[in-house]
Scaffold this motif. Structure first.
Motif, PDB file in Angstrom:
ATOM      1  N   UNK A   1       0.831  -1.201   0.000  1.00  0.00           N
ATOM      2  CA  UNK A   1       0.000   0.000   0.000  1.00  0.00           C
ATOM      3  C   UNK A   1       0.872   1.261   0.000  1.00  0.00           C
ATOM      4  N   UNK A   2       1.919   1.242   0.794  1.00  0.00           N
ATOM      5  CA  UNK A   2       2.849   2.377   0.835  1.00  0.00           C
ATOM      6  C   UNK A   2       3.568   2.503  -0.501  1.00  0.00           C
ATOM      7  N   UNK A   3       4.024   1.394  -1.032  1.00  0.00           N
ATOM      8  CA  UNK A   3       4.723   1.370  -2.322  1.00  0.00           C
ATOM      9  C   UNK A   3       3.875   2.024  -3.403  1.00  0.00           C
ATOM     10  N   UNK A   4       2.591   1.710  -3.442  1.00  0.00           N
ATOM     11  CA  UNK A   4       1.695   2.229  -4.474  1.00  0.00           C
ATOM     12  C   UNK A   4       1.589   3.748  -4.448  1.00  0.00           C
ATOM     13  N   UNK A   5       1.827   4.357  -3.301  1.00  0.00           N
ATOM     14  CA  UNK A   5       1.736   5.816  -3.188  1.00  0.00           C
ATOM     15  C   UNK A   5       3.093   6.498  -3.257  1.00  0.00           C
ATOM     16  N   UNK A   6       4.132   5.843  -2.754  1.00  0.00           N
ATOM     17  CA  UNK A   6       5.442   6.475  -2.654  1.00  0.00           C
ATOM     18  C   UNK A   6       6.253   6.364  -3.941  1.00  0.00           C
ATOM     19  N   UNK A   7       6.282   5.193  -4.530  1.00  0.00           N
ATOM     20  CA  UNK A   7       7.180   4.934  -5.658  1.00  0.00           C
ATOM     21  C   UNK A   7       6.443   4.957  -6.989  1.00  0.00           C
ATOM     22  N   UNK A   8       7.100   5.525  -7.981  1.00  0.00           N
ATOM     23  CA  UNK A   8       6.561   5.515  -9.332  1.00  0.00           C
ATOM     24  C   UNK A   8       6.857   4.155  -9.946  1.00  0.00           C
TER      25      UNK A   8
END
Length: 116
Positions: free
Chosen positions: A50-57
């Motif tokens: 979930x964090x990855x989906x918002x933080x990383x392109x």
């Protein structure tokens, strides 16, 4: 009337803040990537994804930009500019700072506080 050099001082202070934001974003991204490589617990992995989906392109062409890309774009807006910083970069900094702080809080909740 604005004092001579006041615009440049404001730009300098803004660029310092944005530089710190970029450093914090890079640290969160590195921490997230490392945790994803090691995560075996499905609940923890879901939180990290979930964090990855918002933080990383995502590395897919034309994918929506993550916060990391937005931070780097903000940095590029004023890095090579000498003049008064407008309201938009200041407002955008505040938005991105709040978003990155929230992401770091989520990382801390999932992984424990960062060491260092």
């Amino acid at each position: 009337m604005v004092a001579p050099g006041a615009d440049l001082e404001a730009q300098y202070q803004h660029n310092l803040r944005v530089g710190k934001l970029a450093t914090d974003t890079s640290a969160a991204a590195a921490r997230l990537r490392a945790a994803l490589k090691e995560a075996t617990n499905p609940v923890k992995r879901a939180a990290l994804n979930s964090i990855d989906a918002r933080l990383l392109t995502p590395p897919v062409r034309y994918s929506p930009p993550g916060l990391d890309t937005h931070v780097n774009y903000l940095r590029s807006q004023t890095a090579d500019f000498d003049g008064k910083i407008g309201n938009h970069p200041e407002e955008r900094y505040a938005e991105l700072r709040a978003a990155i702080d929230a992401i770091v809080g989520e990382l801390d909740a999932a992984l424990g506080p960062a060491k260092g």
